[in-house]
Structure formats: C-alpha cells, structure tokens
Design an enzyme around this catalytic site. Structure first.
Site, short mmCIF file in Angstrom:
data_model
loop_
_atom_site.label_atom_id
_atom_site.label_comp_id
_atom_site.label_asym_id
_atom_site.label_seq_id
_atom_site.Cartn_x
_atom_site.Cartn_y
_atom_site.Cartn_z
N ASP A 162 0.86 -1.23 -0.10
CA ASP A 162 -0.14 0.06 0.09
C ASP A 162 0.82 1.32 0.01
O ASP A 162 0.45 2.36 0.14
CB ASP A 162 -0.87 0.09 1.25
CG ASP A 162 -2.12 -0.74 1.00
OD1 ASP A 162 -2.40 -0.95 0.22
OD2 ASP A 162 -2.86 -0.95 2.03
N HIS A 191 27.70 5.03 -12.82
CA HIS A 191 26.34 5.28 -12.04
C HIS A 191 26.11 4.44 -10.92
O HIS A 191 25.28 3.78 -10.68
CB HIS A 191 24.97 5.20 -12.97
CG HIS A 191 24.70 6.40 -13.93
ND1 HIS A 191 24.15 6.27 -15.06
CD2 HIS A 191 25.28 7.46 -13.96
CE1 HIS A 191 23.97 7.27 -15.68
NE2 HIS A 191 24.94 8.33 -15.26
N ASP A 196 29.00 12.31 -6.35
CA ASP A 196 28.11 13.24 -7.40
C ASP A 196 26.95 13.12 -6.79
O ASP A 196 25.88 12.10 -6.62
CB ASP A 196 28.08 12.29 -8.70
CG ASP A 196 27.39 13.15 -9.82
OD1 ASP A 196 26.57 13.97 -9.40
OD2 ASP A 196 27.62 12.57 -10.86
N ASP A 218 23.60 19.74 -9.68
CA ASP A 218 24.44 18.54 -10.03
C ASP A 218 25.72 18.61 -9.88
O ASP A 218 26.35 19.50 -10.72
CB ASP A 218 24.12 17.99 -11.54
CG ASP A 218 24.55 17.01 -12.09
OD1 ASP A 218 25.22 16.04 -11.17
OD2 ASP A 218 24.30 16.18 -13.13
N HIS A 238 32.55 9.81 -21.39
CA HIS A 238 31.16 10.59 -21.42
C HIS A 238 31.42 12.05 -21.90
O HIS A 238 32.40 12.53 -22.22
CB HIS A 238 30.43 10.60 -20.10
CG HIS A 238 31.25 11.13 -19.05
ND1 HIS A 238 31.67 12.48 -18.81
CD2 HIS A 238 31.72 10.55 -18.05
CE1 HIS A 238 32.06 12.39 -17.80
NE2 HIS A 238 32.48 11.53 -17.16
N HIS A 283 25.65 18.52 -19.78
CA HIS A 283 24.38 18.39 -20.34
C HIS A 283 23.50 19.51 -19.86
O HIS A 283 23.80 20.06 -18.91
CB HIS A 283 23.59 16.96 -19.66
CG HIS A 283 23.90 16.73 -18.23
ND1 HIS A 283 23.01 17.30 -17.25
CD2 HIS A 283 24.65 16.13 -17.53
CE1 HIS A 283 23.60 16.93 -16.19
NE2 HIS A 283 24.34 16.28 -16.19
N HIS A 323 19.02 15.86 -16.36
CA HIS A 323 19.42 15.85 -17.57
C HIS A 323 18.26 16.58 -18.28
O HIS A 323 17.34 15.74 -18.68
CB HIS A 323 19.60 14.43 -18.21
CG HIS A 323 20.75 13.72 -17.59
ND1 HIS A 323 21.08 12.41 -17.69
CD2 HIS A 323 21.67 14.34 -16.68
CE1 HIS A 323 22.22 12.16 -17.31
NE2 HIS A 323 22.81 13.33 -16.42
N GLU A 372 31.63 18.69 -16.57
CA GLU A 372 31.94 17.64 -15.79
C GLU A 372 32.89 16.77 -16.50
O GLU A 372 32.45 15.33 -16.57
CB GLU A 372 30.67 16.91 -15.19
CG GLU A 372 29.53 16.50 -16.29
CD GLU A 372 28.57 15.73 -15.70
OE1 GLU A 372 28.72 14.69 -15.32
OE2 GLU A 372 27.50 15.98 -16.08
N TYR A 419 38.67 8.09 -15.87
CA TYR A 419 38.60 6.88 -15.05
C TYR A 419 39.49 5.76 -15.57
O TYR A 419 39.31 5.53 -16.79
CB TYR A 419 37.05 6.24 -15.25
CG TYR A 419 36.01 7.39 -15.02
CD1 TYR A 419 35.65 7.61 -13.89
CD2 TYR A 419 35.89 8.25 -16.60
CE1 TYR A 419 34.87 9.07 -13.97
CE2 TYR A 419 34.97 9.32 -16.20
CZ TYR A 419 34.21 9.91 -14.88
OH TYR A 419 33.48 10.88 -14.82
N ARG A 457 36.17 12.83 -11.34
CA ARG A 457 35.41 13.79 -12.03
C ARG A 457 35.03 15.02 -11.20
O ARG A 457 35.02 14.77 -9.98
CB ARG A 457 33.94 12.94 -12.33
CG ARG A 457 32.90 13.84 -13.05
CD ARG A 457 31.87 13.10 -13.55
NE ARG A 457 30.72 12.44 -12.65
CZ ARG A 457 30.74 11.27 -12.39
NH1 ARG A 457 31.37 10.41 -13.21
NH2 ARG A 457 29.94 10.74 -11.53
N GLU A 482 32.45 18.37 -11.07
CA GLU A 482 31.33 18.62 -12.00
C GLU A 482 30.54 19.97 -11.26
O GLU A 482 30.40 19.84 -10.15
CB GLU A 482 30.20 17.54 -12.08
CG GLU A 482 28.93 17.97 -12.48
CD GLU A 482 27.99 17.00 -12.59
OE1 GLU A 482 27.93 15.78 -11.76
OE2 GLU A 482 26.93 17.11 -13.67
N1 GLY Z 1 24.43 13.05 -11.85
C1 GLY Z 1 24.35 12.47 -13.10
C2 GLY Z 1 25.04 13.40 -14.02
O1 GLY Z 1 26.13 13.84 -13.70
O2 GLY Z 1 25.05 13.62 -15.22
MN MN Z 2 26.33 14.38 -11.72
MN MN Z 3 25.78 15.76 -14.68
#
Ligand code: GLY
Ligand code: MN
Ligand code: MN
Length: 431
Positions: A37, A238, A255, A266, A345, A349, A356, A379, A383, A400, A402
């Site tokens: 529930d 992720h 992150d 972010d 990557h 974004h 995103h 960002e 790695y 990273r 960011e």
């Molecule tokens: N936290 C997801 C990204 O950095 O795109």
């Molecule tokens: Mn991020």
């Molecule tokens: Mn991001």
C-alpha cells in the site's frame, strides 16, 4: 519560488508559439506504487509543473487559444473531505482557478466526456506524443468520440509538444535562475558536510547520509540517487549502491545534487579518503581540474555547446600523453579518440527541472550555439581501469569534477563555486 504570473506568462507564450487553431493537452504525473500500500513520494511531471505550478497527481492541462469561456483549463481532483482526512488538503476546482490562475476547471473524472467537445474546431492537437502508449491511445479515443458527432470537426493533425515546450524550458528566467542558485547552494553545503565527515573506515552510505541530511534539513530532496564511490567504485559511472568501506589511500567520488522548487543541481567532487592525494592521484586530478577550468572558459555565448567538451578533450589528452597513459602526438591521439578509454562521457548536459534537462543539442544537424539563459553542467572525468598495461599506482583511479552553471551575457556563472576543487583547498578542508 516561481510566481503564479510567471506560470501564466508561460502558458500564453506556449499558446502564441503553437498558434491559432492549435489545442494543447499536457497530462500530469501519476502516483506510483512502491510496494503493498506504499507509494513513492509524488513528483509532478516537469512539463506539467512548468506550465501550472500544480503539484497534485491526477491532473491535466488544456490550453485552448481563443476559447470564449477561458483558454487555460485544468482538470483535477474534486475536493473530497474523506480523502483530505487521510492525505491533507486538495486544491479542488475552485482552488485551481483562485490559487493557480486557471480560467476554468473541471473534475478529472469528467475528462473523457469533456475533452472531445473541447477539441471541436481545432485543426491541430499538441500533446506529448509517444511519451506513454496508454495516453496516446486515450487521445485517439477522444478523437474517435468526437468524430461520431454529426458535423464534427475534430483535429486532423497530431503534433509532439516536446519541441516547442522544451525549447522554452531551455532558457531560464530570472526566477528560475534564483531557484537554481538556491538548489546549488544547498547541494554545495551537502558536499561540504560529506567531505568533512570522510575518513578511512567510514562507509560510502554514511557519506550519502550526510548528503541527504543536509538536503532534508533544507526541506529539499535529492535530484537523483547520490553517487558515492571509493577507490575503483569511482570508475562505475552510475554507482548508486554505496555499500563499501572507504579505504586509506583511495580517492572517493561524490556526485550529488538537490532538488529545490523543482530545480535540480548536479555537483561532483573527488577527494582523498585520508585527506592527502598521492602523487599519482594528484597528477590525474590536476589534469581533470585543468580540463574542467578550460571547459568552463569555453562556455561562452556564441560558442558551440560542444566547445567545452572539445576544450576538455584537448587538456585531458595532452595530460594523459604526458603521464604516458596515452601514446602518440596530441592531434593524432585526439583524432583517433585515444582519450575515450579514460574519458567516455560528454563534458556536460542541460540542467533545469530535470537533472538531464530537456532541449535539443542540435539545430538543423549542427551543434547548438550557447546562449544567455541556458543552464548546464561542466563535468569532465578520467577513469583508469585496472588492466595490466596501466602502471600500478594509476590503476582504478576515478576522478570527475562537476559544476552546475547558468550562462549569462558576460559569461558563465558557476552556481556550485562554494565547494572547493583545488588540491590545496581540499586538503586544507579535510585537515
Ligand atoms: N549525476 C548525473 C550526471 O552527472 O549526469
Ligand atoms: Mn552529476
Ligand atoms: Mn551531470
């Protein structure tokens, strides 16, 4: 917070954009069952909230340009004292008009009866075509009902709403920028708390608890599941499991962003678990930091949205050649994308109500030009896997950095500048 007048202005702008003869239908989000529930906390759909400021489930907005009895129509739940006893107050039809600036409101339960009539005489129907099969089918049922009437003139053309609406969402207003600043400021405090709480032997989930504590103390929540990864976990892009003990001598990558007033931040920071970088960690870190600063510098009005990425790729490739992790000459290595083994990557974004965020990255097949009012992340990361061709001291390092930014006429404004990112500053903070 966004004022009711701004939501009304957005509805008018959208009606102007789609033009006369176009009806717009925007459904809100549904509640989702978690188990038994228990429901997941309700989060309104960003498109719907952007046009209404209305955060109840079971609602749908219709924009009917030129309709005599009112152009902005909200379908929503009727007030129900029994339900309110369990779940708290509902706006109801009167609230939709009085408090949310709608011209007209109907019960959601009457949607299937009323919508076929509302469509009458409009040539085009704009709605989130293709988002949900069930909704697409429902639209076709309304059209079918509408056609059954004698002399009916239901819409013949069905157009996805995404392009127009998402283009509006891409350019942030002054009020949206204020909410985004606040979102980033809260997230920055959360990062500072997590950095301070870090030490060898602490678990990843305990740093996550610090992040969530600060979000909740500011009456916000996370804008996505936080990533806290120590050692090689930082190389899992992720990584949301967050179950490992942080080891002396490793780096940890965090992150995490907050969601304030439906706006996401972010932010990523990477730092040594014991407060001191090893020479190899520091060498990679300085490359990523230089790439991030070069990318921010390239984020200027009139540049391609890919300019920051190109700047980051250049700095990272040059840095990794110097550290002998990539071989060959700079331009050749960039051309054959040798960096992709370590930097797989993009450099950022769009950022907004969705982490995103929506908005096209290309216009007529070309990368979009950056303009004032756009918000995005910068960002870059490196790695390094644990394969045998990598010198031991460099293996399993994931870094990273960011920041969340909005672009102003005079240049980028970094919203997350409160969290240090220079080596000396990070070491001092942890000392
Ligand atoms: N936290 C997801 C990204 O950095 O795109
Ligand atoms: Mn991020
Ligand atoms: Mn991001």
């Amino acid at each position: 917070m966004i004022a009711a007048t701004e939501f009304a202005r957005r509805r008018r702008q959208l009606m102007r954009t789609v033009g006369e003869g176009s009806l717009v239908v925007v459904p809100g989000a549904h509640t989702l069952l978690r188990n038994g529930d228990v429901e997941f906390p309700f989060r309104q759909h960003s498109d719907f909230y952007y046009l209404t400021g209305f955060s109840e489930p079971d609602a749908l907005l219709v924009l009917a340009p030129g309709r005599k009895d009112g152009e902005a129509i909200l379908f929503c739940r009727q007030k129900d004292p029994k339900k309110e006893m369990w779940d708290g107050p509902m706006a109801g039809l009167k609230g939709a008009v009085d408090d949310f600036g709608m011209d007209d409101a109907f019960p959601m339960a009457d949607l299937d009866d009323i919508l076929p009539n509302l469509m009458e005489g409009y040539e085009r129907l704009f709605y989130p075509l293709g988002r949900e099969t069930a909704f697409d089918q429902r639209v076709m049922e309304w059209i079918g009902t509408s056609r059954q009437r004698k002399g009916a003139r239901p819409p013949e053309e069905f157009v996805s709403l995404d392009h127009h609406l998402h283009d509006m969402r891409l350019y942030k207003s002054a009020a949206e920028m204020r909410s985004m600043r606040r979102s980033a400021r809260i997230a920055s405090q959360a990062h500072l708390a997590a950095i301070r709480a870090c030490a060898p032997g602490v678990n990843e989930y305990q740093l996550r608890a610090e992040l969530l504590r600060v979000f909740h103390q500011h009456n916000t929540c996370e804008s996505y599941a936080p990533i806290v990864g120590g050692g090689s976990n930082a190389c899992v892009l992720h990584y949301i499991r967050c179950q490992a003990e942080l080891q002396d001598g490793d780096l940890v990558l965090i992150d995490a962003g907050a969601e304030y007033d439906h706006y996401a931040s972010d932010i990523t920071r990477t730092f040594p678990v014991n407060g001191r970088f090893t020479p190899e960690q520091r060498a990679i870190y300085e490359v990523v930091l230089e790439a991030q600063e070069a990318a921010i510098e390239a984020a200027q009005v009139g540049n391609s949205w890919l300019a920051p990425h190109d700047a980051a790729v250049r700095v990272i490739t040059r840095g990794l050649i110097k550290l002998k992790l990539i071989s060959g000459r700079l331009n050749t290595a960039i051309r054959r994308r040798a960096y992709e083994r370590f930097f797989m990557h993009k450099t950022g974004h769009w950022l907004g109500m969705d982490v995103h965020d929506v908005g096209d990255y290309e216009v007529h097949g070309e990368p979009r030009e950056l303009e004032a009012g756009m918000a995005f992340t910068i960002e870059p990361g490196v790695y390094i896997d644990g394969k045998r061709d990598i010198p031991k001291a460099f293996r399993n390092i994931g870094i990273r950095i960011e920041d969340s930014l909005v672009l102003r006429k005079r240049g980028p404004e970094v919203l997350s500048a409160d969290v240090p990112k220079k080596v000396d500053e990070l070491e001092a903070l942890m000392a």
